[in-house]
Design a protein around this motif. Structure first.
Motif, PDB file in Angstrom:
ATOM      1  N   ARG A 129      -5.910  -2.255  -4.029  1.00 38.17           N
ATOM      2  CA  ARG A 129      -6.071  -3.711  -3.983  1.00 38.17           C
ATOM      3  C   ARG A 129      -5.271  -4.312  -2.828  1.00 38.17           C
ATOM      4  NH1 ARG A 129      -6.440  -3.637 -10.122  1.00 38.17           N
ATOM      5  NH2 ARG A 129      -4.177  -3.547 -10.121  1.00 38.17           N
ATOM      6  N   SER A 130      -4.094  -3.768  -2.571  1.00 41.44           N
ATOM      7  CA  SER A 130      -3.289  -4.257  -1.453  1.00 41.44           C
ATOM      8  C   SER A 130      -3.953  -3.947  -0.112  1.00 41.44           C
ATOM      9  CB  SER A 130      -1.883  -3.650  -1.500  1.00 41.44           C
ATOM     10  OG  SER A 130      -1.187  -4.127  -2.625  1.00 41.44           O
ATOM     11  N   THR A 172      -2.906   4.224 -11.861  1.00 41.29           N
ATOM     12  CA  THR A 172      -2.655   2.780 -11.898  1.00 41.29           C
ATOM     13  C   THR A 172      -2.004   2.317 -10.604  1.00 41.29           C
ATOM     14  OG1 THR A 172      -2.459   2.790 -14.301  1.00 41.29           O
ATOM     15  CG2 THR A 172      -1.457   0.935 -13.140  1.00 41.29           C
ATOM     16  N   PHE A 173      -0.995   3.050 -10.148  1.00 32.36           N
ATOM     17  CA  PHE A 173      -0.332   2.683  -8.896  1.00 32.36           C
ATOM     18  C   PHE A 173      -1.275   2.809  -7.702  1.00 32.36           C
ATOM     19  CE2 PHE A 173       3.520   2.944 -11.379  1.00 32.36           C
ATOM     20  CZ  PHE A 173       4.324   1.972 -10.792  1.00 32.36           C
ATOM     21  N   LEU A 174      -2.152   3.799  -7.719  1.00 32.43           N
ATOM     22  CA  LEU A 174      -3.147   3.917  -6.644  1.00 32.43           C
ATOM     23  C   LEU A 174      -4.113   2.734  -6.674  1.00 32.43           C
ATOM     24  CD1 LEU A 174      -3.877   7.754  -6.719  1.00 32.43           C
ATOM     25  CD2 LEU A 174      -2.678   6.472  -4.924  1.00 32.43           C
ATOM     26  N   VAL A 199       0.852  -1.201   0.000  1.00 34.31           N
ATOM     27  CA  VAL A 199       0.000   0.000   0.000  1.00 34.31           C
ATOM     28  C   VAL A 199       0.883   1.245   0.000  1.00 34.31           C
ATOM     29  CG1 VAL A 199      -1.752   1.317   1.258  1.00 34.31           C
ATOM     30  CG2 VAL A 199      -1.878  -1.184   1.219  1.00 34.31           C
ATOM     31  N   VAL A 200       1.812   1.286   0.933  1.00 32.37           N
ATOM     32  CA  VAL A 200       2.707   2.435   1.083  1.00 32.37           C
ATOM     33  C   VAL A 200       3.603   2.604  -0.147  1.00 32.37           C
ATOM     34  CG1 VAL A 200       4.612   3.370   2.457  1.00 32.37           C
ATOM     35  CG2 VAL A 200       2.741   2.180   3.599  1.00 32.37           C
ATOM     36  N   LEU A 201       4.202   1.514  -0.575  1.00 30.21           N
ATOM     37  CA  LEU A 201       5.173   1.575  -1.662  1.00 30.21           C
ATOM     38  C   LEU A 201       4.552   1.992  -2.994  1.00 30.21           C
ATOM     39  CD1 LEU A 201       7.207  -1.620  -0.747  1.00 30.21           C
ATOM     40  CD2 LEU A 201       7.894   0.765  -0.404  1.00 30.21           C
ATOM     41  N   THR A 237      -9.114   5.962  -2.848  1.00 28.36           N
ATOM     42  CA  THR A 237     -10.118   6.069  -3.904  1.00 28.36           C
ATOM     43  C   THR A 237     -10.378   7.531  -4.271  1.00 28.36           C
ATOM     44  OG1 THR A 237     -11.148   3.999  -3.179  1.00 28.36           O
ATOM     45  CG2 THR A 237     -12.485   5.450  -4.551  1.00 28.36           C
ATOM     46  N   SER A 238     -10.486   8.380  -3.283  1.00 23.74           N
ATOM     47  CA  SER A 238     -10.725   9.810  -3.540  1.00 23.74           C
ATOM     48  C   SER A 238      -9.576  10.431  -4.311  1.00 23.74           C
ATOM     49  CB  SER A 238     -10.928  10.565  -2.233  1.00 23.74           C
ATOM     50  OG  SER A 238     -12.120  10.176  -1.621  1.00 23.74           O
TER      51      SER A 238
END
Length: 116
Positions: free
Chosen positions: A72-73, A65-67, A47-49, A110-111
């Motif tokens: 998902r993580s 995409t990374f968000l 999540v952090v990375l 999400t926001s």
């Protein structure tokens, strides 16, 4: 602060939650070290990375995409919490607190993703 992600509240919240998950995972039985302990820690780290990686020098679509990976993580962490609860590794009150905190984090991710 040297890096853009350090200023993001969502990254700060993810780091805070990462520490909570790391502390929780230390309480899991030793026979879970390569199973649930590893899985929940890797998901919380992810999540952090992913927030950090996507925020630095990327286009908005790439950051989104990374968000999505980060989101998902975070959901994976929540699923691991359910498994830990079902195996008796976490008490109901601690589960509820972590669940609520991850609910907030998921909404933040999400926001931010939707704002890009």
């Amino acid at each position: 602060m040297a890096f853009r992600f350090e200023e993001l509240q969502v990254w700060q919240k993810a780091m805070f939650m990462n520490e909570k998950i790391n502390e929780l995972a230390k309480t899991f039985p030793k026979d879970e070290i390569f199973i649930l302990t590893s899985q929940i820690k890797r998901a919380a780290d992810s999540v952090v990375l992913n927030i950090a990686e996507g925020s630095t020098g990327q286009t908005k679509p790439v950051f989104k995409t990374f968000l999505s990976y980060s989101l998902r993580s975070a959901i994976e962490v929540v699923s691991c919490l359910f498994i830990a609860k079902s195996r008796g590794y976490i008490q109901d009150d601690n589960f509820a607190t972590l669940y609520t905190e991850y609910e907030v984090l998921v909404k933040m991710i999400t926001s931010l993703r939707n704002s890009l």
